[in-house]
Design an enzyme around this catalytic site. Sequence first.
Site, short mmCIF file in Angstrom:
data_model
loop_
_atom_site.label_atom_id
_atom_site.label_comp_id
_atom_site.label_asym_id
_atom_site.label_seq_id
_atom_site.Cartn_x
_atom_site.Cartn_y
_atom_site.Cartn_z
N GLU A 62 -12.19 -16.00 -14.03
CA GLU A 62 -12.78 -16.84 -15.08
C GLU A 62 -12.20 -18.25 -15.06
O GLU A 62 -12.91 -19.22 -15.36
CB GLU A 62 -12.58 -16.19 -16.44
CG GLU A 62 -13.33 -14.90 -16.66
CD GLU A 62 -12.66 -13.69 -16.01
OE1 GLU A 62 -13.30 -12.64 -15.93
OE2 GLU A 62 -11.48 -13.81 -15.59
N PRO A 271 -4.19 -8.43 -1.60
CA PRO A 271 -4.28 -7.53 -2.77
C PRO A 271 -4.63 -8.29 -4.04
O PRO A 271 -4.28 -9.47 -4.20
CB PRO A 271 -2.87 -6.93 -2.85
CG PRO A 271 -2.29 -7.10 -1.47
CD PRO A 271 -2.89 -8.38 -0.97
N ARG A 272 -5.30 -7.59 -4.94
CA ARG A 272 -5.73 -8.21 -6.19
C ARG A 272 -4.55 -8.55 -7.09
O ARG A 272 -4.51 -9.61 -7.70
CB ARG A 272 -6.69 -7.25 -6.91
CG ARG A 272 -7.06 -7.63 -8.33
CD ARG A 272 -7.94 -8.83 -8.39
NE ARG A 272 -8.42 -9.10 -9.74
CZ ARG A 272 -9.10 -10.18 -10.07
NH1 ARG A 272 -9.38 -11.10 -9.17
NH2 ARG A 272 -9.50 -10.36 -11.32
#
Length: 438
Positions: A62, A271-272
């Site tokens: 976001e 990786p997130r």
Amino acid sequence: MAGWLFNLAYGATLTVVSPYLLYQMICKGKYREGWKEKFLGLIPCRTEAQPCIWMHAVSVGEVNLLAPLVDQLVREYPHFDCVISTTTATGMAVARTKFPDLRVFYCPLDFTWATRRAIRRIRPTLIVLTELEIWPNLISAAKRSGASVAVINGRLSARSFRRYLLVHRFMHPVFRMIDCVCAQSPNYAERFITLGVARDRVVVTGSMKFDGVQTRRDNPESNHFRRLAGIQPGDVVFLAGSTQAPEEALALNTFRALRGRYPQLRLILVPRHPHRFGEVARLLDVAGTTWQRRTELDGRGADPQARVLLVDTVGELKAWWGLADIAYVGGSLGNRGGQNMIEPAAYGAALSFGPFTQNFKDVVELLLAADAARVVRNQQELTAFVQWCLQLPDVAQAMGERARQVVLQNQGATSRTLLKLRPFLMRSPWANRERSAA
């Protein structure tokens, strides 16, 4: 009275999840920042007299989404303050980097005392909530102060919609207070209307996620990473980004299965969540693969023997996608609902993701309708897809170009959103009030 009912609900929820939160804080270092801001609303006090836009973004995705809109707002409304709030530590890290000249802080939790104090300290003209951040006490406090509330890039998944319907009696008045919803699709717009937003306050603007993405592979940041990682002209980069367990293992197994026949193949894992960097590093160690960390590249340079790179940094994935010839977008083989596949699509990568992509349902439908992506359901299908790309590079490149065209054809939501926000920027409820904050 309704505010205190929400307080009780939030308190009960925190009590239930407190053991998990404590474990995450102590063992993984999460949730340690911003306690005064979150629980007490003690966010940085704004003393300036000019009107203010408060923009809230939950996390990294976001925050990145807001960048083009913030740029336009700052240019067109230089007499406004623009402040950014976020919820997660990773979102905060990216927001501080992306908006170094703006006030950035953790959004207060939705308790009445925290939200009311935060509103008094910021004195916003307009609060802009990104995607689906419907916090009753924050919205109520904003409306009592005279501020307007807008939801941009609004989306309501079928699951979220059903949950709101279960508590419709309590949430309907909250949705009625929202001044504007800029929805991603007609389907989402109808769901907001059903939940209580007045029909004349809802407009379909499209997804802002298509705007602000880089479409050129030779951009400076991607070129920098290409040199830093030692990517050669003949290399084929398979990048698995925003991954969660067990997606790194699947990507690694695919690489190991194919590298013997295709020595040009390189693997980049992103990786997130930062707290999983160590876990993925141990996975690579156990596999016996020569690999390197992104954080080692600045000091030691690229190891020519390392065909696997672990990107153990935050906020760089957007540029790393520019190196990907073959892409797998993570969070799509479990219950997370998928991560943003627009960025690799915009670069024209041969794109794949798992079957669970409800967070990007409309985007996925567009890509699949254009034959611009593949759904892979397991290890075998992922390996088959990567092998297909390696065997037929021209065909894979054509599929990637179709994905890029999908992105280009769906841009423009940011401008449409700004058009709907302009009427709310023409007044300030704080203009004639005493500049003080409790």
